[in-house]
Motif scaffolding. Structure first.
Motif, mmCIF file in Angstrom:
data_model
loop_
_atom_site.group_PDB
_atom_site.id
_atom_site.type_symbol
_atom_site.label_atom_id
_atom_site.label_comp_id
_atom_site.label_asym_id
_atom_site.label_seq_id
_atom_site.Cartn_x
_atom_site.Cartn_y
_atom_site.Cartn_z
ATOM 1 N N PHE A 265 0.834 -1.204 0.000
ATOM 2 C CA PHE A 265 0.000 0.000 0.000
ATOM 3 C C PHE A 265 0.866 1.250 0.000
ATOM 4 N N LYS A 266 0.599 2.147 -0.948
ATOM 5 C CA LYS A 266 1.287 3.438 -0.998
ATOM 6 C C LYS A 266 0.297 4.550 -0.654
ATOM 7 N N ASN A 267 -0.550 4.916 -1.618
ATOM 8 C CA ASN A 267 -1.549 5.958 -1.356
ATOM 9 C C ASN A 267 -2.810 5.760 -2.188
ATOM 10 N N ALA A 268 -3.046 4.533 -2.674
ATOM 11 C CA ALA A 268 -4.201 4.264 -3.533
ATOM 12 C C ALA A 268 -5.454 4.103 -2.668
ATOM 13 N N VAL A 269 -6.447 4.948 -2.932
ATOM 14 C CA VAL A 269 -7.717 4.894 -2.206
ATOM 15 C C VAL A 269 -8.835 4.826 -3.239
ATOM 16 N N GLY A 270 -9.614 3.755 -3.189
ATOM 17 C CA GLY A 270 -10.696 3.557 -4.151
ATOM 18 C C GLY A 270 -10.936 2.077 -4.376
ATOM 19 N N ASN A 271 -11.137 1.722 -5.637
ATOM 20 C CA ASN A 271 -11.346 0.318 -6.015
ATOM 21 C C ASN A 271 -10.687 0.101 -7.367
ATOM 22 N N PHE A 272 -9.664 -0.766 -7.420
ATOM 23 C CA PHE A 272 -8.833 -0.859 -8.612
ATOM 24 C C PHE A 272 -8.587 -2.319 -9.014
ATOM 25 N N LYS A 273 -8.157 -2.455 -10.289
ATOM 26 C CA LYS A 273 -7.686 -3.721 -10.840
ATOM 27 C C LYS A 273 -6.358 -3.467 -11.548
ATOM 28 N N THR A 356 5.304 -7.657 -11.188
ATOM 29 C CA THR A 356 5.135 -6.309 -10.662
ATOM 30 C C THR A 356 5.349 -6.314 -9.151
ATOM 31 N N GLU A 357 5.625 -5.148 -8.616
ATOM 32 C CA GLU A 357 5.730 -5.028 -7.166
ATOM 33 C C GLU A 357 4.355 -5.229 -6.525
ATOM 34 N N PRO A 358 4.288 -5.637 -5.251
ATOM 35 C CA PRO A 358 2.982 -5.807 -4.598
ATOM 36 C C PRO A 358 2.187 -4.501 -4.625
ATOM 37 N N PHE A 359 0.878 -4.636 -4.792
ATOM 38 C CA PHE A 359 0.003 -3.475 -4.865
ATOM 39 C C PHE A 359 -1.218 -3.696 -3.978
ATOM 40 N N ALA A 360 -1.556 -2.679 -3.203
ATOM 41 C CA ALA A 360 -2.737 -2.748 -2.329
ATOM 42 C C ALA A 360 -3.411 -1.387 -2.329
ATOM 43 N N PHE A 361 -4.704 -1.379 -2.027
ATOM 44 C CA PHE A 361 -5.447 -0.128 -1.957
ATOM 45 C C PHE A 361 -6.444 -0.197 -0.803
ATOM 46 N N PHE A 362 -6.900 0.976 -0.389
ATOM 47 C CA PHE A 362 -7.902 1.069 0.677
ATOM 48 C C PHE A 362 -9.256 1.332 0.053
ATOM 49 N N ASP A 363 -10.230 0.479 0.366
ATOM 50 C CA ASP A 363 -11.592 0.622 -0.142
ATOM 51 C C ASP A 363 -12.400 1.423 0.879
ATOM 52 N N PRO A 364 -12.735 2.700 0.583
ATOM 53 C CA PRO A 364 -13.458 3.507 1.581
ATOM 54 C C PRO A 364 -14.902 3.074 1.772
ATOM 55 N N VAL A 365 -15.470 2.339 0.813
ATOM 56 C CA VAL A 365 -16.853 1.889 0.950
ATOM 57 C C VAL A 365 -16.941 0.792 2.003
ATOM 58 N N ASN A 366 -16.083 -0.211 1.858
ATOM 59 C CA ASN A 366 -16.065 -1.319 2.825
ATOM 60 C C ASN A 366 -15.140 -1.059 4.013
ATOM 61 N N LYS A 367 -14.393 0.067 3.957
ATOM 62 C CA LYS A 367 -13.489 0.471 5.045
ATOM 63 C C LYS A 367 -12.475 -0.619 5.370
ATOM 64 N N GLU A 368 -11.828 -1.126 4.310
ATOM 65 C CA GLU A 368 -10.831 -2.183 4.504
ATOM 66 C C GLU A 368 -9.773 -2.101 3.417
ATOM 67 N N TYR A 369 -8.597 -2.672 3.708
ATOM 68 C CA TYR A 369 -7.519 -2.743 2.731
ATOM 69 C C TYR A 369 -7.708 -3.988 1.859
#
Length: 581
Positions: A265-273, A356-369
């Motif tokens: 996780f860096k700074n991605a907030v939303g829902n991504f693929k 690719t390097e590991p990628f994670a994001f925070f989902d503000p709808v479900n309030k979880e990483y």
């Protein structure tokens, strides 16, 4: 019997006088407007020294409020009348209501000596706030007001919220005078405009004032805490004055992201693929570049997020990527995709895994990483000998034919359209067609050389004749001799672009530029720019310089995108159509 009752009463009185716990909450008033702050005072008073406070003060549900400030103070003293220790703790809370109407504030709880003490819930009334606009009012603009309304004032870090800018005035004619809107700028905010389209005028939005929506924009706060959004400025232009007006400021409660974020996780907030693909059309060869695209799509802070990079490996090398984005902004959020185009060079033959390097994001709808870990791309790389051995005899003949077609130096013949693509099956028709085309081109080349010799002879005869015309006629005659149909160049350049033959594309473009400069009898681009400024105007001359700079950027770019080449070809056609004689 009477003595027992007396004993019990004395015992109760002694216990009550020995210790007591009081917990109270008091608001500063019971009726508020929507823009007022609610101040609550919570007092905990303990009489006696045998009380053990086991928990902190627990707050009720404040989901209908923004908690904008807290403070507490405690003291203790000895009561001389009862000879007991009195401890007192005072806590102040400042709340901002999120909605109007009657709101309930629940009970405050605390546990002392295994007993729970609580306050009684109570209601407060929130009324409609009077709409106030503007921070700056000059005498010429006092009838025009700006108001900024933020849709959601409680968001997570890097989560967007939508703001609407409205103008208010009693005179509708003032709306057309409002121009030059400048959105707020601040280090801890990123602001992106959604729309500057003006809405229809609402004649009775507030009292006897009309209103109109001027702009809708999106705000991304990138740090936690209470962030103040500066006012939006605009100018009110009249015949004699130009006045500046500024909207109100808005505070946003930016919640800190939860702890325990994944490694990627860096700074991605939303829902991504995340998707990784090899876009090269040819087979992968050792020490030869291939194009690998890492694409992140979805909804969130796409423009400011840090994309996952290709991980380093001893099996391949790669260079810094070229970033392209296709993002749309709407009131629902920022949606689209961002691509990182890498040039990857395999270092060994066989199957290599590009990670690719590991990628994670925070989902503000479900309030979880959400941890997507890493994406893998398997590429089978061949050595040069393996590539050559895998080609059939027909493919080798086709390669030699294509090489010859590419070396024919004329923009008129679209020789690249005659190039033969690789086939898996043997086709005799293709072989005979190639030989026939090759023979025809040799004959055409000989005829073209013969025509050139005759043309040179004709020119020599014309130059030997004395000129009886004016200087302008002579100059026009010379220009006609150098004149070339540039439409043939345009068709040829488009064909080269479609076949991704960029080296030949830029060579042909240099020939086109030289031909057009010859029409003006100019050898250098600098002198040609001065001639264009005198003949076509300053704007066309600047357009020529900008085009030459764009050509150099695309020519030496490590990766050339189809969109960039399309834009470059459009600019070439537009400019040279205007300046060609």
């Amino acid at each position: 019997m009477q003595s027992r009752i007396t004993y019990i009463l004395f015992l109760l009185i002694s216990v009550i006088s020995y210790g007591q716990v009081n917990l109270t909450v008091t608001p500063d008033k019971t009726s508020y407007t929507a823009n007022e702050v609610i101040n609550l005072t919570i007092v905990l008073e303990i009489e006696g020294s045998d009380y053990n406070q086991q928990t902190k003060l627990r707050l009720p549900d404040f989901s209908k409020f923004n908690l904008i400030g807290t403070g507490s103070v405690s003291n203790a003293f000895m009561d001389p009348e009862t000879n007991t220790v009195v401890s007192q703790a005072v806590t102040r809370l400042a709340l901002e209501p999120k909605q109007k109407g009657k709101l309930k504030i629940g009970s405050f709880l605390i546990t002392i000596n295994n007993k729970i003490y609580k306050t009684e819930p109570f209601d407060i009334s929130i009324k409609e706030a009077e709409k106030k606009a503007v921070a700056v009012n000059t005498p010429a603009s006092k009838d025009v007001y700006l108001n900024m309304e933020v849709e959601d004032r409680e968001v997570y870090q890097d989560q967007p919220t939508v703001a609407v800018l409205k103008v208010y005035s009693k005179n509708m004619d003032n709306f057309r005078k409002v121009k030059n809107i400048h959105l707020p700028e601040k280090n801890n905010l990123e602001v992106y405009p959604i729309s500057y389209a003006k809405s229809e005028i609402d004649p009775s939005d507030y009292g006897n004032m009309a209103s109109q929506i001027l702009a809708v924009f999106m705000i991304f706060p990138n740090e936690a805490g209470y962030v103040e959004v500066p006012g939006v400025s605009a100018s009110v232009n009249s015949f004699s004055h130009k006045n500046k007006i500024v909207s109100n400021k808005v505070k946003i409660n930016v919640k800190k992201l939860p702890e325990g974020s994944p490694e990627g996780f860096k700074n991605a907030v939303g829902n991504f693929k995340v998707n990784v693909e090899n876009v090269s059309k040819e087979k992968a060869e050792v020490k030869k570049p291939i194009n690998v695209v890492v694409k992140v799509s979805g909804e969130g802070n796409l423009k400011s997020m840090e994309l996952p990079k290709i991980a380093e490996s001893p099996d391949y090398d790669f260079f810094a990527p070229k970033i392209t984005s296709k993002v749309t902004l709407a009131t629902t959020g920022m949606m689209g995709e961002v691509s990182a185009n890498y040039v990857v060079i395999p270092k060994k033959a066989g199957e290599i895994i590009i990670k690719t390097e590991p990628f994670a994001f925070f989902d503000p709808v479900n309030k979880e990483y959400v941890d997507l870990e890493h994406e893998d791309l398997a590429v089978n790389a061949f050595s040069h000998d393996q590539i050559m051995e895998s080609r059939s005899t027909v493919e080798k003949v086709n390669e030699y034919t294509n090489t010859f077609l590419e070396t024919v130096n004329t923009p008129v013949l679209k020789t690249t359209s005659l190039k033969v693509k690789e086939k898996n099956k043997f086709h005799w028709n293709i072989l005979f067609t190639n030989l026939f085309i090759l023979l025809g081109l040799v004959i055409a080349f000989l005829l073209f050389k013969t025509w050139q010799r005759k043309r040179k002879t004709g020119k020599k005869v014309l130059m030997d004749k004395p000129s009886l015309g004016s200087v302008a006629e002579t100059e026009n005659e010379i220009r006609q001799q150098f004149k070339t149909d540039i439409n043939d160049y345009f068709s040829y350049l488009e064909n080269l672009k479609d076949n991704n033959d960029y080296q030949k594309f830029f060579q042909t473009l240099e020939e086109l530029d030289e031909e057009v400069r010859n029409q003006y009898l100019q050898n250098s681009q600098h002198d040609f720019r001065n001639v264009l400024e005198n003949d076509k105007g300053y704007a066309v001359a600047e357009e020529y310089i900008v085009l030459q700079q764009s050509v150099q950027i695309e020519k030496y770019a490590p990766v050339k995108s189809s969109e960039g080449m399309d834009e470059l070809l459009t600019s070439i056609v537009n400019l040279y159509s205007k300046i060609s004689k």
